[in-house]
Every structure is written in C-alpha cells, then in structure tokens.
Write a protein that holds these residues in place. Structure first.
Motif, PDB file in Angstrom:
ATOM      1  N   HIS A  33       0.844  -1.191   0.000  1.00 10.36           N
ATOM      2  CA  HIS A  33       0.000   0.000   0.000  1.00 10.36           C
ATOM      3  C   HIS A  33       0.884   1.247   0.000  1.00 10.36           C
ATOM      4  O   HIS A  33       2.063   1.185   0.337  1.00 10.36           O
ATOM      5  CB  HIS A  33      -0.943   0.030   1.202  1.00 10.36           C
ATOM      6  CG  HIS A  33      -0.224  -0.137   2.507  1.00 10.36           C
ATOM      7  ND1 HIS A  33       0.492   0.885   3.103  1.00 10.36           N
ATOM      8  CD2 HIS A  33      -0.081  -1.215   3.313  1.00 10.36           C
ATOM      9  CE1 HIS A  33       1.028   0.435   4.221  1.00 10.36           C
ATOM     10  NE2 HIS A  33       0.711  -0.831   4.361  1.00 10.36           N
ATOM     11  N   ASN A  68       6.238  -3.422  10.662  1.00 15.66           N
ATOM     12  CA  ASN A  68       4.886  -3.700  10.183  1.00 15.66           C
ATOM     13  C   ASN A  68       4.756  -5.116   9.645  1.00 15.66           C
ATOM     14  O   ASN A  68       3.746  -5.786   9.891  1.00 15.66           O
ATOM     15  CB  ASN A  68       4.460  -2.661   9.140  1.00 15.66           C
ATOM     16  CG  ASN A  68       3.971  -1.392   9.793  1.00 15.66           C
ATOM     17  OD1 ASN A  68       2.833  -1.310  10.232  1.00 15.66           O
ATOM     18  ND2 ASN A  68       4.862  -0.407   9.905  1.00 15.66           N
ATOM     19  N   ARG A  72       2.251  -7.967  11.258  1.00  7.68           N
ATOM     20  CA  ARG A  72       1.219  -8.564  10.409  1.00  7.68           C
ATOM     21  C   ARG A  72       1.379 -10.070  10.244  1.00  7.68           C
ATOM     22  O   ARG A  72       0.416 -10.746   9.882  1.00  7.68           O
ATOM     23  CB  ARG A  72       1.241  -7.903   9.025  1.00  7.68           C
ATOM     24  CG  ARG A  72       0.850  -6.449   9.072  1.00  7.68           C
ATOM     25  CD  ARG A  72       1.043  -5.776   7.747  1.00  7.68           C
ATOM     26  NE  ARG A  72       0.808  -4.336   7.842  1.00  7.68           N
ATOM     27  CZ  ARG A  72       0.922  -3.501   6.845  1.00  7.68           C
ATOM     28  NH1 ARG A  72       1.256  -3.930   5.635  1.00  7.68           N
ATOM     29  NH2 ARG A  72       0.702  -2.216   7.024  1.00  7.68           N
ATOM     30  N   ASP A  85      -3.380  -5.692   9.533  1.00 10.75           N
ATOM     31  CA  ASP A  85      -3.251  -5.381   8.113  1.00 10.75           C
ATOM     32  C   ASP A  85      -3.762  -3.994   7.743  1.00 10.75           C
ATOM     33  O   ASP A  85      -3.360  -3.440   6.724  1.00 10.75           O
ATOM     34  CB  ASP A  85      -3.979  -6.416   7.267  1.00 10.75           C
ATOM     35  CG  ASP A  85      -3.369  -7.796   7.391  1.00 10.75           C
ATOM     36  OD1 ASP A  85      -2.350  -7.942   8.096  1.00 10.75           O
ATOM     37  OD2 ASP A  85      -3.904  -8.733   6.786  1.00 10.75           O
ATOM     38  N   GLN A  86      -4.667  -3.436   8.547  1.00 13.01           N
ATOM     39  CA  GLN A  86      -5.239  -2.139   8.220  1.00 13.01           C
ATOM     40  C   GLN A  86      -4.593  -1.004   9.006  1.00 13.01           C
ATOM     41  O   GLN A  86      -5.107   0.111   9.030  1.00 13.01           O
ATOM     42  CB  GLN A  86      -6.745  -2.168   8.435  1.00 13.01           C
ATOM     43  CG  GLN A  86      -7.411  -3.135   7.476  1.00 13.01           C
ATOM     44  CD  GLN A  86      -8.897  -3.196   7.662  1.00 13.01           C
ATOM     45  OE1 GLN A  86      -9.456  -2.670   8.609  1.00 13.01           O
ATOM     46  NE2 GLN A  86      -9.565  -3.842   6.722  1.00 13.01           N
ATOM     47  N   LEU A  87      -3.458  -1.302   9.649  1.00 15.46           N
ATOM     48  CA  LEU A  87      -2.707  -0.284  10.374  1.00 15.46           C
ATOM     49  C   LEU A  87      -1.303  -0.173   9.796  1.00 15.46           C
ATOM     50  O   LEU A  87      -0.738  -1.161   9.332  1.00 15.46           O
ATOM     51  CB  LEU A  87      -2.608  -0.638  11.862  1.00 15.46           C
ATOM     52  CG  LEU A  87      -3.910  -0.649  12.656  1.00 15.46           C
ATOM     53  CD1 LEU A  87      -3.660  -1.159  14.072  1.00 15.46           C
ATOM     54  CD2 LEU A  87      -4.539   0.734  12.699  1.00 15.46           C
ATOM     55  N   ALA A 103      -4.481   4.473  10.261  1.00 17.35           N
ATOM     56  CA  ALA A 103      -5.463   3.491   9.805  1.00 17.35           C
ATOM     57  C   ALA A 103      -5.463   3.567   8.283  1.00 17.35           C
ATOM     58  O   ALA A 103      -5.556   4.644   7.714  1.00 17.35           O
ATOM     59  CB  ALA A 103      -6.839   3.803  10.360  1.00 17.35           C
ATOM     60  N   LEU A 104      -5.300   2.443   7.630  1.00 16.08           N
ATOM     61  CA  LEU A 104      -5.237   2.407   6.173  1.00 16.08           C
ATOM     62  C   LEU A 104      -6.616   2.368   5.530  1.00 16.08           C
ATOM     63  O   LEU A 104      -6.754   2.541   4.324  1.00 16.08           O
ATOM     64  CB  LEU A 104      -4.405   1.207   5.720  1.00 16.08           C
ATOM     65  CG  LEU A 104      -2.957   1.223   6.211  1.00 16.08           C
ATOM     66  CD1 LEU A 104      -2.274  -0.083   5.873  1.00 16.08           C
ATOM     67  CD2 LEU A 104      -2.209   2.408   5.637  1.00 16.08           C
ATOM     68  N   VAL A 105      -7.641   2.125   6.343  1.00 12.12           N
ATOM     69  CA  VAL A 105      -9.011   2.077   5.850  1.00 12.12           C
ATOM     70  C   VAL A 105      -9.845   2.989   6.745  1.00 12.12           C
ATOM     71  O   VAL A 105      -9.762   2.870   7.969  1.00 12.12           O
ATOM     72  CB  VAL A 105      -9.560   0.641   5.899  1.00 12.12           C
ATOM     73  CG1 VAL A 105     -11.017   0.593   5.498  1.00 12.12           C
ATOM     74  CG2 VAL A 105      -8.718  -0.273   5.026  1.00 12.12           C
ATOM     75  N   PRO A 106     -10.608   3.932   6.243  1.00 11.03           N
ATOM     76  CA  PRO A 106     -10.756   4.220   4.831  1.00 11.03           C
ATOM     77  C   PRO A 106      -9.500   4.881   4.274  1.00 11.03           C
ATOM     78  O   PRO A 106      -8.802   5.608   4.976  1.00 11.03           O
ATOM     79  CB  PRO A 106     -11.954   5.160   4.765  1.00 11.03           C
ATOM     80  CG  PRO A 106     -12.016   5.800   6.107  1.00 11.03           C
ATOM     81  CD  PRO A 106     -11.431   4.819   7.071  1.00 11.03           C
ATOM     82  N   GLU A 107      -9.233   4.619   3.026  1.00 10.98           N
ATOM     83  CA  GLU A 107      -8.023   5.091   2.369  1.00 10.98           C
ATOM     84  C   GLU A 107      -7.970   6.614   2.316  1.00 10.98           C
ATOM     85  O   GLU A 107      -8.977   7.273   2.102  1.00 10.98           O
ATOM     86  CB  GLU A 107      -7.972   4.532   0.945  1.00 10.98           C
ATOM     87  CG  GLU A 107      -6.645   4.713   0.275  1.00 10.98           C
ATOM     88  CD  GLU A 107      -6.594   3.999  -1.064  1.00 10.98           C
ATOM     89  OE1 GLU A 107      -5.961   4.545  -1.969  1.00 10.98           O
ATOM     90  OE2 GLU A 107      -7.194   2.915  -1.189  1.00 10.98           O
TER      91      GLU A 107
END
Length: 143
Positions: A33, A68, A72, A85-87, A103-107
C-alpha cells in the motif's frame, strides 16, 4: 517543514539523512500500500527521528517495513490480537509497548491512532501527523 516543527519542540532531536525515493517506493511495494502523504514527506526530509532520550518519534523506512511486516505475520501476535493489516505503525511509546499508527481504511485519511498492546484497543489520538507531533510534545496525548 517537518524538521523545523520537531526542532521547535525538541532541539536535541536527531535526524537521519533523507530517505531515498526508491526506498519509499520499495517500502510501499513490500507493504502492499502507499505511505500516507505526510509520512512520506517527513521521511523524504529525514529517514526517521530519534528524540533527546533515544526514543523513536518516527521510525526509519527500514524500521517501518520490518516492524509492520512482523506485526502482520508473527504467529503469536495473530493468536493474541485482531489483524494489523489495516494499520501502518510508525512510532512507539517509550517503555510501554504500545504503538502509533495510521489506519489504512478508509483510504486517504490522515488520522493517527494509538494501539494499546494490553487491551488491543485502537483509538484515534490526532487528525494528522502534524497534530500528533504537536500533541505528543505538548503532553496532550492521553493513553
């Protein structure tokens, strides 16, 4: 901009040489990402920041990738905690074990969260990296 902001609060901070653009791209490829814009900008000025006490205010690109990936994929962590996975972890709390992350979500959201290793809680502590740095040095982040 980032060095000046940090030096305003702690003139004893140690800055590394800027991270190479190819190191940032390789980190993104490895992690799967994009790096948040403000973090990529900071790393482009200095590949990590260590405060006067020797603690990582911001991980280097190498530490960021290694840490990371470990969070993960490490089997024991997968059994103890919700998925990471979303951090995107970029800093730690000295002597505590908790970590700061995007936080990777929401992008595209620049919010900074704290992950509490004791409770697996994840809570927003700042709306951006700049606010995180200001709040950290101002003593305004409550864990």
């Amino acid at each position: 901009m980032w060095r000046e902001l940090i030096e305003k609060h702690t003139p004893q901070a140690r800055f590394a040489s800027p991270a190479a653009e190819r190191a940032l791209r390789r980190a993104e490829e490895t992690l799967g990402h994009l790096l948040p814009d403000d973090l990529a900008e900071l790393l482009g000025e200095t590949d990590g920041v260590v405060d006067a006490n020797g603690y990582n205010l911001v991980f280097s690109v190498e530490q960021l990738v290694q840490g990371n990936l470990e969070m993960r994929t490490y089997p024991a962590l997968k059994r103890l905690y919700m998925a990471f996975d979303q951090l995107l972890f970029f800093s730690d709390i000295p002597g505590d074990g908790s970590l700061f992350a995007y936080a990777l979500v929401p992008e595209g959201r620049p919010d900074v969260f704290v992950w509490d290793h004791r409770t697996d809680g994840r809570r927003c502590v700042a709306p951006s990296l700049e606010h995180f740095i200001e709040a950290w040095f101002g003593g305004d982040i409550r864990l």
